[in-house]
Structures are given as structure tokens and as C-alpha cells.
Scaffold this active site. Structure first.
Site, PDB file in Angstrom:
ATOM      1  N   PRO A 139       0.829  -1.222   0.000  1.00 45.55           N
ATOM      2  CA  PRO A 139       0.000   0.000   0.000  1.00 45.55           C
ATOM      3  C   PRO A 139       0.853   1.258   0.000  1.00 45.55           C
ATOM      4  O   PRO A 139       1.943   1.294   0.561  1.00 45.55           O
ATOM      5  CB  PRO A 139      -0.805  -0.123   1.312  1.00 45.55           C
ATOM      6  CG  PRO A 139      -0.734  -1.571   1.684  1.00 45.55           C
ATOM      7  CD  PRO A 139       0.575  -2.068   1.182  1.00 45.55           C
ATOM      8  N   GLY A 140       0.329   2.292  -0.642  1.00 47.58           N
ATOM      9  CA  GLY A 140       0.966   3.596  -0.596  1.00 47.58           C
ATOM     10  C   GLY A 140       2.104   3.820  -1.560  1.00 47.58           C
ATOM     11  O   GLY A 140       2.836   4.801  -1.422  1.00 47.58           O
ATOM     12  N   VAL A 141       2.283   2.940  -2.559  1.00 49.68           N
ATOM     13  CA  VAL A 141       3.401   3.110  -3.496  1.00 49.68           C
ATOM     14  C   VAL A 141       2.961   3.733  -4.814  1.00 49.68           C
ATOM     15  O   VAL A 141       3.779   3.906  -5.713  1.00 49.68           O
ATOM     16  CB  VAL A 141       4.098   1.755  -3.755  1.00 49.68           C
ATOM     17  CG1 VAL A 141       4.731   1.227  -2.488  1.00 49.68           C
ATOM     18  CG2 VAL A 141       3.122   0.734  -4.337  1.00 49.68           C
ATOM     19  N   SER A 198      11.895 -19.215   3.566  1.00 50.01           N
ATOM     20  CA  SER A 198      13.082 -18.363   3.437  1.00 50.01           C
ATOM     21  C   SER A 198      13.819 -18.143   4.746  1.00 50.01           C
ATOM     22  O   SER A 198      14.871 -17.501   4.752  1.00 50.01           O
ATOM     23  CB  SER A 198      12.680 -17.011   2.850  1.00 50.01           C
ATOM     24  OG  SER A 198      11.741 -16.356   3.692  1.00 50.01           O
ATOM     25  N   LYS A 202      -0.006   2.795  -6.881  1.00 56.73           N
ATOM     26  CA  LYS A 202      -0.648   1.959  -7.903  1.00 56.73           C
ATOM     27  C   LYS A 202      -1.884   2.653  -8.483  1.00 56.73           C
ATOM     28  O   LYS A 202      -2.075   2.692  -9.704  1.00 56.73           O
ATOM     29  CB  LYS A 202      -1.028   0.610  -7.288  1.00 56.73           C
ATOM     30  CG  LYS A 202       0.145  -0.172  -6.721  1.00 56.73           C
ATOM     31  CD  LYS A 202      -0.277  -1.543  -6.238  1.00 56.73           C
ATOM     32  CE  LYS A 202      -1.249  -1.474  -5.068  1.00 56.73           C
ATOM     33  NZ  LYS A 202      -0.651  -0.872  -3.868  1.00 56.73           N
ATOM     34  N   THR A 203      -2.739   3.190  -7.609  1.00 58.03           N
ATOM     35  CA  THR A 203      -3.960   3.842  -8.082  1.00 58.03           C
ATOM     36  C   THR A 203      -3.652   5.107  -8.859  1.00 58.03           C
ATOM     37  O   THR A 203      -4.268   5.384  -9.893  1.00 58.03           O
ATOM     38  CB  THR A 203      -4.876   4.157  -6.889  1.00 58.03           C
ATOM     39  OG1 THR A 203      -5.197   2.948  -6.195  1.00 58.03           O
ATOM     40  CG2 THR A 203      -6.161   4.818  -7.356  1.00 58.03           C
ATOM     41  N   LYS A 239      12.922  -7.383   0.407  1.00 53.82           N
ATOM     42  CA  LYS A 239      13.690  -7.745   1.593  1.00 53.82           C
ATOM     43  C   LYS A 239      14.948  -6.888   1.729  1.00 53.82           C
ATOM     44  O   LYS A 239      15.290  -6.433   2.828  1.00 53.82           O
ATOM     45  CB  LYS A 239      14.060  -9.237   1.529  1.00 53.82           C
ATOM     46  CG  LYS A 239      12.860 -10.175   1.656  1.00 53.82           C
ATOM     47  CD  LYS A 239      13.266 -11.623   1.489  1.00 53.82           C
ATOM     48  CE  LYS A 239      12.061 -12.558   1.608  1.00 53.82           C
ATOM     49  NZ  LYS A 239      12.428 -13.979   1.428  1.00 53.82           N
TER      50      LYS A 239
END
Length: 840
Positions: free
Chosen positions: A367-369, A727, A371-372, A770
Site C-alpha cells: 500500500p501507498g506506493v 526463506s 498503484k492507483t 527484503k
């Protein structure tokens, strides 16, 4: 025999209408929607059994100087002859009211729960003798002209209809006053013209008002008859006589007929395919035969209005310029180079071909990168309308496909509703949070989306409500998701996945300076002359008060700083004496002296005290004073300073996270205890790690008899969060070796990778997220499998300059990099371990 006089009560409850006029002798249907009108129906009409309880005053709302409470002063006393009730989705009443006589309001004696007025009766319709006893020559000529015009009007109508033939007889039998009011219902007139007829109390003035309207309507019908449109006009002027014989009503039905004619014209102009147009005309024919109070009437009309509103053939002109698209994307978004490159590739192919079906782009990231906002930028670049469909929590397939029209409250699906809203067949549709679709007893909305997103099928998408094929091939669908794990494979197969990673600290600093700070400064009424945040303070906010892949928390923290500065500026303002403007209240109307209102003064340096220096520069100390103690501490040296502790890396839907793994041993039965809500895959990784340590204890100088080590307890902190995945294998092995050997792992090292029983390190996913998480935490060395070497190219150069990435292929290489100065083997200390020589 003349009818007896009708006397109305002196006190009448009022039914207020906004777009109609009831005249004596006519009948109209009045929908009841306002709260006061509903209270009147429930209190005096729906339960009344006496005549006085069913006689009401119908007045028209008219905002004009001199009117009492915004009502026309003259109204009509009416008798409610029918009440129709619809209880779903909310109670709605429709009254059939027949006019009795005119009245004049003298005062309002009650306003709540419904208005009640004192009235004076203006006419009583005692009989025809009252009309004809004292008639002068001029009035007689008016009556003769009026009746001739009424006969001409009736002859222009369809005489085969029983209602028209009955009207032809009534012309010679109805008293003159009543005939004048009845004929007004046959002609087209505006609301103001009907109110003029209502105000004309005496017969002479009434005929002078009605006669021009009658002649105008007759001329109109004659012109239509010459043009061959007589049949359509007759249909528009069909009348309905009330069953009790009180009079002829037409105004409400006339308006309804006009609406239907307008709806028919809209359907003809909608540009429908032939099949859809045939179905629409069939439904319209059914609608014309229905009574307006039937429940199916509103359902059919809503359906036809939807068909008329859909953009069957209208498309907006597209502007596709690669240079403009590149400039727009660079202006709106910082970073995201891979995403921008793929969007430009899509637009370039579209520009060369002219059109392009698909692909369906799906942006996946925390979220918050952005996309929308990227999807919105695509719409702005192409010049297409943008519509967002939020799919989070949707568990009913009817939200996508629509409901059948046989159900009460049926409506089309979100795709059709969106097309109706944007009024174009080639918009950009954002399917937001597509990974959060659910499924329940109402079907699987993910399966319903298969038809929407498949280019081979969506050219004839059938919504269950519309029940007609609609072309979705020109719609550009863009989806967003935080994770791919919950998206069904068939739906995932129809989309092209574009990963949107989290931002680095340098990217967050640039985003904050270019976008977030200017936006928050504007939203909080500040300016760049009074407030600024230096780069060091912004870095402090990012590193000590946020720990996220996006920038939403960063924006909130910047907003908190802006609010604190706004308080400081407001407290130091010199308050000016502002005199309130005088108000002159007369006749319940407030008039402000002067036409222009004085605007509030803007914040300026001259209004502030001299000791305040501007601009206010927010430094790190001020950040700590406003936001409080740091929430996140950079570095994990304090936690990794003891044996049995190592730092692993994990992937989450909101970005990468660092994971501190701790282990301790105590006296007790030999064994391994795992805590921290671990899934089955992590538990298996711990067992594999313990087995590998048992097989290789000698070469690390560890006591070979692990049975004497006692009970080993391994814990993964933040126990309230479930954890699973392969991992963590290399981290668990490193923790066990550190615990059993008594050596500390380097505090600046983080690691990730899956292990096998033979000590091979296998590649894992989410490497970029990561490593970014390790960079945010201040770690400088990251150990990853050699199979993930390809993922390093996706990392920004600024991160690679500060983080050393160590590629490993075996567990031995992991231990050499994780411990200070490596981990010496036993045979390196001079033992007689044989050396194997390669034959190559």
C-alpha cells in the site's frame, strides 16, 4: 335538479405540491415525498372515515415576495378519493385528489407535524343558475367563444375513445365555471399560466385567461394534423376520468405522457445495436399500456432509462502521445522506472496499431506506493474518463454481473453502472484491490470477472440486469493488488503482472520534497515564505517515525508537523478589530448592506509579531518536539550482541520486514521448542536446520553429542502475527550454530534463503522488498542465494552503494559471511582431515 352547495371547513390541512396545480372539477395524482406531507397522509387521510377528514387544501409552492411561507395564496380544496401505498424500499404514498373549490389562505395556524391554515372559500359551485342568472352581453360572447373552442379541441381528438365522446356531451351540460376549469386540463400550459387560471375567481376573468391558451393549443394541433402527426398528439392527450365522476383529470397524466415521449426519443438517439433497440421498443410498448401506480411500471421505466443512458456507440477521442505520456508520468511519479517503461511500451504499440485489445495490466505492490495514481495518470494521458471500482470485500457475483430484474431492488452490476456514469464506451476502469475478492453463498465474483477481463469474450458481455450484449473490448482495465496469493489462477492468467516495489529512503526524500510537502503546506493554509522542512529533518521523519514501503505514514507525519507550525503562526498573529457587518432584517428577509462580502485577511508577515522569524525552518529538534520520541530505532546492534540471535528477512503484502530470531538452551529433555505462531513450512525448516547441524558439528568445533545440549528454545518475536515460508532456513541454521558455538553473529548482517538437508541454499522470492527492508533498518550486509542474482538488477544504485549483497550457494558460505572473520573449520586448524583432489 341543481346540485346542492358544497361548504368546506374553515380550517384545512395543507398538502404542498411543487410542480402542479389542482383546479376545481379536475383530478390529479400527487406523489407524497416530503415529511410534512407524509405526516398529513398518516394522520388525516390514511385512517380517516369521515368526509371532513378527507378534504384537504392543495397549495402550490411559489417563492415570491408577499407569499406566506413561500406558498401561493390561493389553493384548491380537494377530496382524496384514492390512496396508493408502496412499502419498499421505503413507504411512498400516491394520492388521487379531485378538486372541489378555490380558497384563499388567511393565516397559518399550525406548522408541525403538517401545516394547517385558516381559509376563506371563494366559490361553491351551487349550480348552473348561479352562472347564467346575471350574464351581460360581453360575458355571453366570451362563453360562446369558449364553448366553440372547446368543441373544436374535442373534435381534433380521437372521437372513438369513450372518454372523448363523454367530454363532447359534458360541454353542453357542465356549468360554465366548472367547464372552464375542466378544459384547462386539456391544454398544454406552464405552471405560471395554470396559477393565473387558479387566481381568476370570477367567470369573466377566468375565460379571458383560458381562451388564449385554448386557441394556442388548437392551432398547434391543427399544424400537427397537417404534418401527419395527429396520431402522436392524440396519444399525448389521452385523458382518464375518475371512477367517482367528480371530474376530468389530465395534468399529471399529460406530463407523464410527455416524459414517456422524451424517453422514447432518448432511446432512438442512443445508438443501440439492432437487437437492443428491438428489446427497448418492446419494453416501451409495455410501459405505455401500464398504469403509473403499478409496481412494475417503475421497474420497467428504470430499465429503459438505463438503456437510454448507456454509451452504446459513443467514444471519447483518444490522445496518445509518447512524449506527453513520459512527461506526465515523470511529473506525477518519482521513481517506478520499470512501471513507467511498461506503460510507455503499451502506449507505443497502441499508437502504431491504432487500437489494442488488452493486455489487462495488474499492478502488484504494498500500500501507498502509487498503484492507483499510476492508473489515473494513464487515463489522463490518453484523455479517457477514469472510473474506480473498489472490489475489497465484494463476495457477491451480482455486484459484477447485476441482478435479475424479477427481484425487488434489482440493479445492474458495477461495470454497467460505471459505463453509465462516465458516458463513454472506452474509459479506463480501475479494478482496485482485486486480491481481496471473497466468495460466499451468492457466488464467486472472481469467476464473474473472467468474462469481463477476457478479450476473447468481453466484446459481448451480458449483464444479468440488462440481459443484452454490451461491448467492453474498448475499455482499458487496470487492476491493483497487494498480493498474488489470493487471486484465483484463472483470473491471474488473464492479467499481466507488473510489480510495484517499495521506495528507498532516497526516493522517499525526493517524493516528500516534490509532492508531499507542497501538498500538505497548501492543505494547511501555509506558504513557502512562512514554513519549510529541511532535508535532514525529512530524513529524520522517514528513518525514525516511519517503517513502510509506501509514503502514506510519511504524509501523515508531515501533516502533523504542518499543523503544529500552523498553531505557532496563528498564536503569534496580531488580531485586527473586525466590526461585524450590520444586518437589516425586514419582512423575514435578511439583506446584507453592500453587495460584496469582505474577505478574511490572508496570513502575512506584517500581521505577525516582530519577534517571530520567517520562514520557520523545521529542524530535527523541532521534529522530536512535535512527533515525540522516535518510534523506530535504526540499527539492531543491541539485540544481536549475544549468541543465539540473528536477523532474517521476510516478505509481507505491505513490503519487506526484518525478522529477529532468538534461541536459548536450558537444562531439560533434549529437543527443539518453536514459538511465535509458526506455520508448518517454518517448523519443517527448523527441523531441517537442526538435522544439518547434527551432521556437521565437528567441522565447527561444536560438541558432537547434542543430547547434552539440553532443551533448545527458538523464538520468533511479534508472536501475535502468523509466520510461514521457507526463506528463514539459513537464519535458523545461523542461530543454532551461534548458540551452540557461543559466538555472536555480526550485528550488521541480515539473510534469507531456503536450505536442504545437504546444506544447499535455494532461491526465494521477494528479494527486492527484503533488501529494501534491510536498508531501511540500517543493515549493511545482506546474504541471499546465488540463484537470486538476477533480482539484484532491480535494486536502485543508491541502495547497492550502501548495502553489500553476498551471494551464497551453501550453508558453509552463509556461516563464513555471517560471523566476524569467518567461521574456521576444524581441518583448517591442522588436523589430519584428508584433502580431496579434483580430477578435472
Amino acid at each position: 335538479m341543481a346540485p346542492s352547495a358544497i361548504t368546506i371547513p374553515r380550517k384545512l390541512p395543507l398538502l404542498i405540491v411543487s410542480d402542479g396545480v389542482l383546479l376545481p372539477g379536475s383530478s390529479i395524482r400527487i406523489p407524497v415525498s416530503t415529511s410534512k406531507n407524509i405526516n398529513l397522509v398518516r394522520s388525516r387521510i390514511a385512517t380517516g372515515n369521515q368526509l371532513s377528514n378527507t378534504v384537504i387544501g392543495v397549495v402550490t409552492k411559489e417563492e415570491r415576495e408577499g407569499n406566506v411561507y413561500g406558498l401561493h395564496p390561493i389553493g384548491t380544496a380537494g377530496m382524496v378519493v384514492q390512496v396508493t401505498v408502496t412499502n419498499w424500499p421505503r413507504p411512498v404514498y400516491t394520492l388521487l385528489v379531485t378538486g372541489i373549490c378555490r380558497f384563499r389562505m388567511t393565516s397559518i395556524v399550525q406548522e408541525y407535524p403538517y401545516p394547517v391554515a385558516m381559509v376563506t372559500q371563494l366559490d361553491n359551485h351551487k349550480g348552473e343558475m348561479d352562472d347564467d342568472t346575471h350574464i351581460d352581453k360581453d360575458l355571453e360572447d366570451l362563453v360562446i367563444k369558449f364553448k366553440e373552442g372547446a368543441r373544436r379541441l374535442i373534435n381534433l381528438l380521437d372521437v372513438s375513445l369513450p372518454i372523448v365522446s363523454k367530454l363532447k356531451v359534458l360541454v353542453d351540460k357542465v356549468p360554465n365555471k366548472q367547464l372552464a376549469d375542466v378544459v384547462v386540463g386539456l391544454v398544454k400550459a406552464s405552471l405560471a399560466e395554470r396559477l393565473q387560471v387558479l387566481d381568476a375567481v370570477d367567470l369573466a376573468s377566468r375565460l379571458r385567461v383560458i381562451l388564449p391558451l385554448l386557441l394556442r393549443h388548437i392551432q398547434r394541433l391543427e399544424v400537427l394534423k397537417e404534418d401527419g402527426s395527429k396520431e402522436n398528439e392524440k396519444n399525448n392527450l389521452k385523458m382518464h376520468i375518475c371512477g367517482n365522476g367528480h371530474g376530468v383529470g389530465m395534468s399529471a397524466e399529460d406530463e407523464e405522457t410527455d416524459d414517456i415521449q422524451e424517453l422514447e426519443n432518448q432511446l432512438k438517439d442512443a445508438g443501440m445495436p439492432q437487437e437492443a433497440y428491438r428489446v427497448a421498443m418492446k419494453e416501451l410498448s409495455r410501459l405505455k399500456r401500464m398504469a403509473a401506480h403499478m409496481p412494475e411500471y417503475s421497474m420497467t421505466r428504470n430499465y429503459l432509462e438505463l438503456l437510454a443512458d448507456l454509451p452504446w456507440s459513443y467514444s471519447v477521442k483518444e490522445t496518445c502521445s509518447i512524449s506527453k505520456a513520459r512527461a506526465d508520468l515523470d511529473t506525477d511519479h518519482y521513481g517506478l522506472e520499470k512501471v513507467k517503461r511498461r506503460i510507455l511500451e503499451y502506449l507505443a504499440v497502441r499508437q502504431l496499431r491504432g487500437d489494442l485489445r488488452g493486455p489487462i495490466l495488474c499492478f502488484v505492490g504494498p500500500p501507498g506506493v502509487g498503484k492507483t495514481s499510476v492508473a489515473r495518470s494513464i487515463a489522463n494521458t490518453l484523455g479517457r474518463p477514469f472510473h474506480r471500482i473498489s472490489l475489497g470485500g465484494v463476495s457477491d457475483q451480482h455486484d459484477i454481473r447485476g441482478h435479475r430484474r424479477t427481484y425487488i431492488g434489482a440493479m445492474p452490476g458495477r461495470v454497467i453502472q460505471g459505463l453509465r456514469e462516465v458516458q463513454a464506451k472506452n474509459p479506463v476502469f480501475l479494478l482496485d484491490e482485486i486480491d481481496k475478492l471473497g466468495s460466499g453463498i451468492q457466488g464467486d465474483p472472481g469467476a464473474a470477472l473472467l468474462e469481463v477481463l477476457d478479450p476473447a469474450q468481453n466484446f459481448s458481455f451480458i449483464d444479468t440486469y440488462v440481459n443484452l450484449p454490451f461491448d467492453l473490448s474498448q475499455v482499458l482495465f487496470v487492476a491493483t493488488a497487494n498480493s498474488l496469493r489470493s487471486i484465483p489462477p484463472p483470473l491471474l492468467d488473464r492479467m499481466e503482472i507488473i510489480h510495484v516495489p517499495g521506495y528507498t529512503q532516497e526516493e522517499k526524500v525526493m517524493i516528500g520534497q516534490l509532492h508531499l510537502i507542497p501538498k500538505q503546506v497548501k492543505d494547511h493554509g501555509l506558504t513557502s515564505d512562512t514554513f519549510t522542512i529541511c532535508k535532514e529533518s525529512l530524513v529524520c521523519i522517514i528513518s525514525e517515525y516511519t517503517r513502510e514501503a509506501g509514503v502514506r505514514t510519511l504524509e501523515r507525519k508531515i501533516g502533523a508537523v504542518c499543523r503544529a507550525v500552523a498553531v505557532q503562526i496563528a498564536e503569534n498573529m496580531v488580531e485586527d478589530d473586525v466590526k461585524p457587518q450590520e444586518m437589516d432584517i425586514e419582512n423575514n428577509n435578511a439583506e446584507v448592506e453592500g453587495e460584496e462580502k469582505e474577505e478574511l485577511p490572508e496570513i502575512s508577515l506584517g500581521q505577525l509579531q516582530d519577534h517571530q522569524e520567517f520562514p520557520i525552518v523545521v529542524d530535527e529538534k523541532m521534529v522530536h518536539d512535535i512527533l515525540g520520541p522516535p518510534i523506530f530505532q535504526s540499527g539492531l546492534a543491541g539485540r544481536v550482541s549475544v549468541p543465539g540471535v540473528a536477523v532474517g528477512l521476510a516478505w509481507t503484502p505491505v513490503g519487506g520486514e526484518v525478522l529477529v530470531v532468538e534461541a536459548s538452551r536450558s537444562d531439560g529433555d533434549p529437543g527443539l521448542i518453536l514459538t511465535g505462531q509458526l506455520g508448518s513450512v517454518m517448523q519443517e525448516s527448523a527441523k531441517i536446520a537442526l538435522s544439518w547441524v547434527r551432521q556437521n558439528v565437528k567441522q565447527f568445533g561444536i560438541d558432537a553429542d547434542l543430547s547434552k545440549a539440553g532443551e533448545i528454545h527458538m523464538h520468533f518475536p511479534v508472536g501475535a502475527i502468523s509466520k510461514d515460508g521457507p526463506s528463514a532456513g539459513v537464519t535458523i541454521i545461523t542461530v543454532l550454530v551461534s548458540l551452540l558455538s557461543g559466538r555472536c553473529v555480526r550485528p550488521d548482517v541480515a539473510m534469507t534463503g531456503e536450505i536442504t538437508l545437504n546444506g544447499i541454499v535455494l532461491p526465494v522470492g521477494g528479494i527486492k522488498e527484503k533488501i529494501l527492508a534491510a536498508h531501511r533498518a540500517g543493515l549493511t550486509i545482506v546474504i541471499i542465494p546465488v540463484g537470486n542474482k538476477k533480482d539484484i538488477s532491480e535494486l536502485p544504485k543508491s541502495v547497492l552503494d550502501e548495502v553489500e549483497v553476498v551471494l551464497v550457494n551453501t550453508v558453509d558460505e552463509v556461516l563464513q559471511a555471517a560471523f566476524q572473520d569467518g567461521f574456521p573449520h576444524v581441518y583448517d586448524l591442522g588436523d589430519d582431515t584428508p584433502t580431496v583432489t579434483s580430477k578435472l
